[in-house]
Motif scaffolding. Sequence first.
Motif, mmCIF file in Angstrom:
data_model
loop_
_atom_site.group_PDB
_atom_site.id
_atom_site.type_symbol
_atom_site.label_atom_id
_atom_site.label_comp_id
_atom_site.label_asym_id
_atom_site.label_seq_id
_atom_site.Cartn_x
_atom_site.Cartn_y
_atom_site.Cartn_z
ATOM 1 N N THR A 128 0.842 -1.197 0.000
ATOM 2 C CA THR A 128 0.000 0.000 0.000
ATOM 3 C C THR A 128 0.878 1.248 0.000
ATOM 4 N N ASN A 129 0.357 2.301 -0.622
ATOM 5 C CA ASN A 129 0.981 3.627 -0.607
ATOM 6 C C ASN A 129 2.419 3.598 -1.135
ATOM 7 N N ILE A 130 2.558 3.136 -2.389
ATOM 8 C CA ILE A 130 3.866 3.085 -3.040
ATOM 9 C C ILE A 130 4.001 4.294 -3.964
ATOM 10 N N TYR A 131 5.107 5.009 -3.839
ATOM 11 C CA TYR A 131 5.339 6.231 -4.602
ATOM 12 C C TYR A 131 6.183 5.909 -5.838
ATOM 13 N N TYR A 132 5.847 6.578 -6.949
ATOM 14 C CA TYR A 132 6.529 6.271 -8.206
ATOM 15 C C TYR A 132 6.920 7.560 -8.925
ATOM 16 N N ASN A 133 8.219 7.693 -9.186
ATOM 17 C CA ASN A 133 8.722 8.804 -9.989
ATOM 18 C C ASN A 133 8.808 8.321 -11.431
ATOM 19 N N SER A 134 7.831 8.680 -12.239
ATOM 20 C CA SER A 134 7.766 8.162 -13.601
ATOM 21 C C SER A 134 8.834 8.768 -14.505
ATOM 22 N N LYS A 135 9.414 9.869 -14.097
ATOM 23 C CA LYS A 135 10.468 10.498 -14.907
ATOM 24 C C LYS A 135 11.722 9.638 -14.931
ATOM 25 N N ILE A 136 12.037 9.008 -13.803
ATOM 26 C CA ILE A 136 13.243 8.181 -13.728
ATOM 27 C C ILE A 136 12.906 6.700 -13.544
ATOM 28 N N ASP A 137 11.623 6.364 -13.612
ATOM 29 C CA ASP A 137 11.157 4.974 -13.515
ATOM 30 C C ASP A 137 11.663 4.316 -12.218
ATOM 31 N N ARG A 138 11.286 4.909 -11.086
ATOM 32 C CA ARG A 138 11.792 4.439 -9.797
ATOM 33 C C ARG A 138 10.646 4.413 -8.781
ATOM 34 N N TYR A 139 10.560 3.316 -8.018
ATOM 35 C CA TYR A 139 9.488 3.104 -7.040
ATOM 36 C C TYR A 139 10.058 3.256 -5.622
ATOM 37 N N TYR A 140 9.198 3.787 -4.711
ATOM 38 C CA TYR A 140 9.663 4.064 -3.351
ATOM 39 C C TYR A 140 8.691 3.517 -2.309
ATOM 40 N N PHE A 141 9.290 2.962 -1.266
ATOM 41 C CA PHE A 141 8.550 2.504 -0.092
ATOM 42 C C PHE A 141 8.863 3.482 1.033
ATOM 43 N N TYR A 142 7.848 4.227 1.488
ATOM 44 C CA TYR A 142 8.025 5.237 2.530
ATOM 45 C C TYR A 142 7.855 4.548 3.883
ATOM 46 N N GLU A 143 8.967 4.333 4.556
ATOM 47 C CA GLU A 143 8.987 3.523 5.773
ATOM 48 C C GLU A 143 8.579 4.334 7.002
ATOM 49 N N ASN A 144 7.773 3.719 7.836
ATOM 50 C CA ASN A 144 7.389 4.305 9.113
ATOM 51 C C ASN A 144 8.509 4.041 10.126
ATOM 52 N N PRO A 145 9.204 5.069 10.590
ATOM 53 C CA PRO A 145 10.347 4.846 11.495
ATOM 54 C C PRO A 145 9.953 4.235 12.829
ATOM 55 N N LEU A 146 8.708 4.370 13.214
ATOM 56 C CA LEU A 146 8.264 3.813 14.503
ATOM 57 C C LEU A 146 8.130 2.298 14.469
ATOM 58 N N LEU A 147 8.025 1.728 13.256
ATOM 59 C CA LEU A 147 7.822 0.282 13.149
ATOM 60 C C LEU A 147 9.129 -0.496 13.047
ATOM 61 N N ASN A 148 10.227 0.192 12.772
ATOM 62 C CA ASN A 148 11.539 -0.447 12.699
ATOM 63 C C ASN A 148 11.505 -1.669 11.762
ATOM 64 N N GLN A 149 11.206 -1.437 10.480
ATOM 65 C CA GLN A 149 11.090 -2.509 9.505
ATOM 66 C C GLN A 149 12.389 -2.791 8.749
ATOM 67 N N THR A 150 13.466 -2.157 9.146
ATOM 68 C CA THR A 150 14.711 -2.226 8.384
ATOM 69 C C THR A 150 15.166 -3.664 8.147
ATOM 70 N N ASN A 151 15.155 -4.481 9.170
ATOM 71 C CA ASN A 151 15.685 -5.841 9.051
ATOM 72 C C ASN A 151 14.759 -6.768 8.273
ATOM 73 N N SER A 152 13.477 -6.467 8.269
ATOM 74 C CA SER A 152 12.518 -7.365 7.619
ATOM 75 C C SER A 152 12.085 -6.887 6.244
ATOM 76 N N TYR A 153 12.549 -5.728 5.822
ATOM 77 C CA TYR A 153 12.061 -5.172 4.564
ATOM 78 C C TYR A 153 12.596 -5.950 3.363
ATOM 79 N N ARG A 154 11.757 -6.153 2.377
ATOM 80 C CA ARG A 154 12.142 -6.814 1.132
ATOM 81 C C ARG A 154 12.282 -5.757 0.039
ATOM 82 N N HIS A 155 13.370 -5.786 -0.704
ATOM 83 C CA HIS A 155 13.615 -4.783 -1.744
ATOM 84 C C HIS A 155 13.064 -5.199 -3.101
ATOM 85 N N PHE A 156 12.853 -6.493 -3.325
ATOM 86 C CA PHE A 156 12.401 -6.983 -4.624
ATOM 87 C C PHE A 156 11.102 -7.763 -4.471
ATOM 88 N N PHE A 157 10.199 -7.502 -5.395
ATOM 89 C CA PHE A 157 8.904 -8.184 -5.386
ATOM 90 C C PHE A 157 8.663 -8.820 -6.755
#
Length: 532
Positions: A128-157
């Motif tokens: 949910t809530n994935i940001y996309y810069n269509s000019k450079i064809d790049r997708y972004y996941f806006y991480e909630n710092p309170l959830l501390n998802q760094t270790n569990s985050y997946r970069h490829f889907f």
Amino acid sequence: MVVETNKNDTLTKYFIIVIVILISLIYIIYNIYPILQLNQIKIKYSDNYQRDNISTLLNSYIITRNRTFNKIEKRIFIKNETAYSLPMNYDYIEFVKDNNSIIYPYSTWKCSNTSNTIETSREYCILTNIYYNSKIDRYYFYENPLLNQTNSYRHFFQITAEELQIHRITNLKELNDKISSILIRPILVGDPPDLNYMHGFLEVCGPRFWVLSECQYHESYINPSKIQIYYTSTMFNIHNENWNRYEQQSDKTYRPKRQWEQIIHSMFSIYPLLIYRSFNETIIMFKYMIFPGQQSSRSVTWGYTHLARQFQSYPFSTEYYRRAYLNYSEWILFHLNLKSKFEENYQNEWIVVLNRYDTNIRRINNAKYLIKSLLKHFPNHLNPYLRVWPKEYDFNENFYQSVRMARSIRLLIAVHGAGLANTLFMRPGTIVYEINPYGCRHLSFYYRRWIEIFNLQYALWIPSFGERKQQDDVCGRNNAITLNIQEIIDEIKNLLKNEQEYRNGYLQRAFNIINDLSFVDSPPLGYEDILS
């Protein structure tokens, strides 16, 4: 004397009339009546598979199917034996007018394992809530710092044939601009169907139906008002010819050029197709993105001669495939206003010779002689329910006509080729008699697999020597083929001899499978309201 003579003449006339009547009766009894009886027997025999002990169950299924499918918003109409799509619904996007007042939500992701035995399949990821810069064809996941998802985050889907990278950010400044719009409908992230009809229709759209129907908790159909299709840049960059199959509209959405793909797209979604170039080099936000995983494991076409389709075992139970593709075919038949595969035909069913008459690739050289011989051995008066199609047939670009014809075939004699993808629409127990070039027995693996999944009967004929009388056992997969007509006719007689009994069994098995709800996957919990 005159009176007596007139009396004798009258008696003679009556006698002659009686004799004529008796001769006529004898002729009828010994000539016409047996033909009528033969026709009655054949009609009863050819149609009795719908009058056995499962007919009541079949009728119940059809009533339930129609009631269920009537919940779907149909986007197809038929005119002059051609299917057309209704205009798309454009209620899928919200434009951001005041960027200062918008609150940028954090992104979330959740993936689910299914009964797929392929560990790398990575199926059913919903973001949910994935940001996309269509000019450079790049997708972004806006991480909630309170959830501390760094270790569990997946970069490829996983999409279909490749993975999509989504970059993790903790600061919106990395977007370098503000969002211009929000796509509010659930987006299926996918790839364009292959150029080849068989690969595109079965390998891409078949698994797509299977995944989406389970995502929506329907199993037997897709609600097209709940999904929008989106293609990333990967397959367009790798295969630039994909652009030739799509036409950009004035609003930057896209329309498939291929008639069959237009129709199928309208069954999947009431919204227009989006491609990564649809956003005028702006930043947009996808409210929901669905990643279907490695769909090749859900395809019926995988085999041992293609590296991309090599599996040591079936990724799913065979019954899973049978049920999914039965549902896929029933769903399409409904949209095209054609009868269910479980409904009887009140018109002709056909013995058809499928041949590529516009090319020399895998062409049957003597197809016309085969048809002539079939007409001789299977004349129409013997069985008005089963007739020989009087000329060579080839599935054309008219999707509706191809589907309708496939559903009315009782026995198909066909060369190896993409047109056999339409066997999907044949009724359970239909006979497919595949013809392969000399030395190419291995080619039958694909279609034999289909026939097994589509609940059909299968036979194979390969010449014992090549067109130049060679016997080197070398496969020329695109070679033309000259048939041994007598061998083919004898085999067809044998195939039809007990066809009815076999057909009853196939029909019963298909009916049991499509009503078995014991094997159903489901996406991650918590997304039911979004997708269903």
